[in-house]
Design a protein around this motif. Structure first.
Motif, PDB file in Angstrom:
ATOM      1  N   LEU A 186      45.818  52.968  30.286  1.00 51.56           N
ATOM      2  CA  LEU A 186      46.615  51.754  30.393  1.00 51.56           C
ATOM      3  C   LEU A 186      45.821  50.664  31.106  1.00 51.56           C
ATOM      4  O   LEU A 186      44.889  50.960  31.862  1.00 51.56           O
ATOM      5  N   PRO A 187      46.156  49.396  30.902  1.00 50.47           N
ATOM      6  CA  PRO A 187      45.453  48.322  31.613  1.00 50.47           C
ATOM      7  C   PRO A 187      45.560  48.493  33.123  1.00 50.47           C
ATOM      8  O   PRO A 187      46.583  48.933  33.652  1.00 50.47           O
ATOM      9  N   SER A 188      44.499  48.143  33.815  1.00 59.10           N
ATOM     10  CA  SER A 188      44.473  48.320  35.268  1.00 59.10           C
ATOM     11  C   SER A 188      45.500  47.440  35.967  1.00 59.10           C
ATOM     12  O   SER A 188      45.955  47.767  37.068  1.00 59.10           O
ATOM     13  N   ALA A 189      45.901  46.337  35.351  1.00 56.86           N
ATOM     14  CA  ALA A 189      46.923  45.495  35.962  1.00 56.86           C
ATOM     15  C   ALA A 189      48.246  46.243  36.082  1.00 56.86           C
ATOM     16  O   ALA A 189      48.987  46.054  37.056  1.00 56.86           O
ATOM     17  N   ILE A 190      48.535  47.122  35.133  1.00 59.99           N
ATOM     18  CA  ILE A 190      49.790  47.879  35.148  1.00 59.99           C
ATOM     19  C   ILE A 190      49.688  49.056  36.101  1.00 59.99           C
ATOM     20  O   ILE A 190      50.566  49.275  36.950  1.00 59.99           O
ATOM     21  N   THR A 191      48.621  49.847  35.985  1.00 60.66           N
ATOM     22  CA  THR A 191      48.482  51.007  36.865  1.00 60.66           C
ATOM     23  C   THR A 191      48.287  50.594  38.319  1.00 60.66           C
ATOM     24  O   THR A 191      48.798  51.241  39.231  1.00 60.66           O
ATOM     25  N   GLY A 192      47.561  49.495  38.544  1.00 63.50           N
ATOM     26  CA  GLY A 192      47.387  49.016  39.905  1.00 63.50           C
ATOM     27  C   GLY A 192      48.691  48.522  40.509  1.00 63.50           C
ATOM     28  O   GLY A 192      48.956  48.739  41.694  1.00 63.50           O
ATOM     29  N   ALA A 193      49.519  47.865  39.705  1.00 59.96           N
ATOM     30  CA  ALA A 193      50.812  47.405  40.201  1.00 59.96           C
ATOM     31  C   ALA A 193      51.700  48.583  40.571  1.00 59.96           C
ATOM     32  O   ALA A 193      52.356  48.576  41.621  1.00 59.96           O
ATOM     33  N   ALA A 194      51.734  49.618  39.724  1.00 55.66           N
ATOM     34  CA  ALA A 194      52.555  50.794  40.023  1.00 55.66           C
ATOM     35  C   ALA A 194      52.096  51.462  41.317  1.00 55.66           C
ATOM     36  O   ALA A 194      52.918  51.886  42.141  1.00 55.66           O
ATOM     37  N   LEU A 195      50.782  51.560  41.514  1.00 55.06           N
ATOM     38  CA  LEU A 195      50.261  52.145  42.753  1.00 55.06           C
ATOM     39  C   LEU A 195      50.618  51.289  43.960  1.00 55.06           C
ATOM     40  O   LEU A 195      51.061  51.816  44.999  1.00 55.06           O
ATOM     41  N   LEU A 196      50.437  49.986  43.863  1.00 51.83           N
ATOM     42  CA  LEU A 196      50.726  49.091  44.989  1.00 51.83           C
ATOM     43  C   LEU A 196      52.200  49.177  45.384  1.00 51.83           C
ATOM     44  O   LEU A 196      52.524  49.313  46.574  1.00 51.83           O
ATOM     45  N   TYR A 197      53.096  49.130  44.414  1.00 50.79           N
ATOM     46  CA  TYR A 197      54.523  49.170  44.729  1.00 50.79           C
ATOM     47  C   TYR A 197      54.925  50.520  45.317  1.00 50.79           C
ATOM     48  O   TYR A 197      55.795  50.589  46.199  1.00 50.79           O
ATOM     49  N   ALA A 198      54.311  51.595  44.837  1.00 50.30           N
ATOM     50  CA  ALA A 198      54.609  52.911  45.410  1.00 50.30           C
ATOM     51  C   ALA A 198      54.161  52.981  46.869  1.00 50.30           C
ATOM     52  O   ALA A 198      54.870  53.531  47.722  1.00 50.30           O
TER      53      ALA A 198
END
Length: 252
Positions: free
Chosen positions: A97-109
């Motif tokens: 998946l694009p890093s913008a999506i996976t990075g956002a999920a990690l940051l919010y977690a």
């Protein structure tokens, strides 16, 4: 007729050295097919199941409208979806998946985990997602749900990023984009409270966003401090992503 060869041929400039190879305009993943990664797929599926289990258990314990309004519920639902899709892609040898999506999920977690353990876990009155007035007992359903949502799922997401995700995928420009969702949640939280009666027990879901207790000025000041902390955490993640060793080198 053949033209005569000139007697004086101008000297050609000497080549100073071998020509430098310019960096490729496309990443290696564009020309190297990704390989199947069954262990990665299993780990990410486990992370998705843990996040989804925490969300499902909290829905069983509380009302759907209130439960869905929590930042941690929305974040874990996003994490479960992202991890499930990432697991399927790792299993089928598809591009991540694009890093913008996976990075956002990690940051919010990580925001969910840090906010709970630093601000909510020891609050008085105790933080509860079911309007309980006493702290949840250990190993009971509410305590388990809180641990799944705020401890285990974020920890698994962090481990996936550190040991199963290629490095240097995050970019500094994404840090600003990731702030849009927390900003939208702040607006949603204040608008939701405005439409609920003052006597509603779940009018303000988080104590640091309680306008009745702090007033709008202090509440917005708290939100500004949280926003700066979130941006600093996002920049830290991007920085670490560019200095950490990559666990996946050739095929992702």
């Amino acid at each position: 007729m053949i033209a005569p060869i000139p007697r004086d041929i101008p000297d050609l400039p000497a080549v100073p050295g071998p020509p430098l190879l310019l960096p490729a305009p496309v990443p290696a993943t564009a020309v190297v097919a990704p390989a199947r990664r069954p262990p990665t797929a299993v780990f990410r599926l486990l992370t998705a199941v843990v996040a989804a289990a925490g969300v499902a258990l909290q829905f069983l314990l509380g009302t759907p409208a209130r439960t869905l309004s929590y930042f941690s519920i929305q974040t874990n639902a996003l994490l479960a979806l992202v991890m499930f899709l990432s697991a399927a892609r790792a299993w089928r040898a598809r591009r991540p998946l694009p890093s913008a999506i996976t990075g956002a999920a990690l940051l919010y977690a990580l925001i969910t985990a840090l906010a709970y353990h630093l601000l909510l876990g020891h609050a008085s009155p105790p933080f509860s997602m079911t309007a309980a007035t006493t702290p949840p007992e250990r190993w009971h359903a509410q305590w388990v749900a809180l641990q799944l949502l705020h401890t285990l799922a974020p920890a698994l997401a962090l481990l996936d990023w550190l040991f199963l995700t290629p490095a240097t995928r995050l970019h500094l420009r994404q840090a600003v984009t990731w702030l849009f969702y927390p900003l939208a949640y702040l607006a949603f939280s204040l608008a939701r409270a405005a439409f609920l009666p003052p006597s509603a027990p779940s009018r303000y879901l988080y104590p640091f966003l309680d306008v009745d207790a702090h007033g709008y000025r202090s509440t917005l000041a708290n939100a500004l401090l949280l926003g700066l902390a979130i941006y600093a955490l996002a920049v830290l993640l991007v920085t670490l992503d560019h200095v950490r060793p990559t666990p996946v080198r050739h095929r992702v």
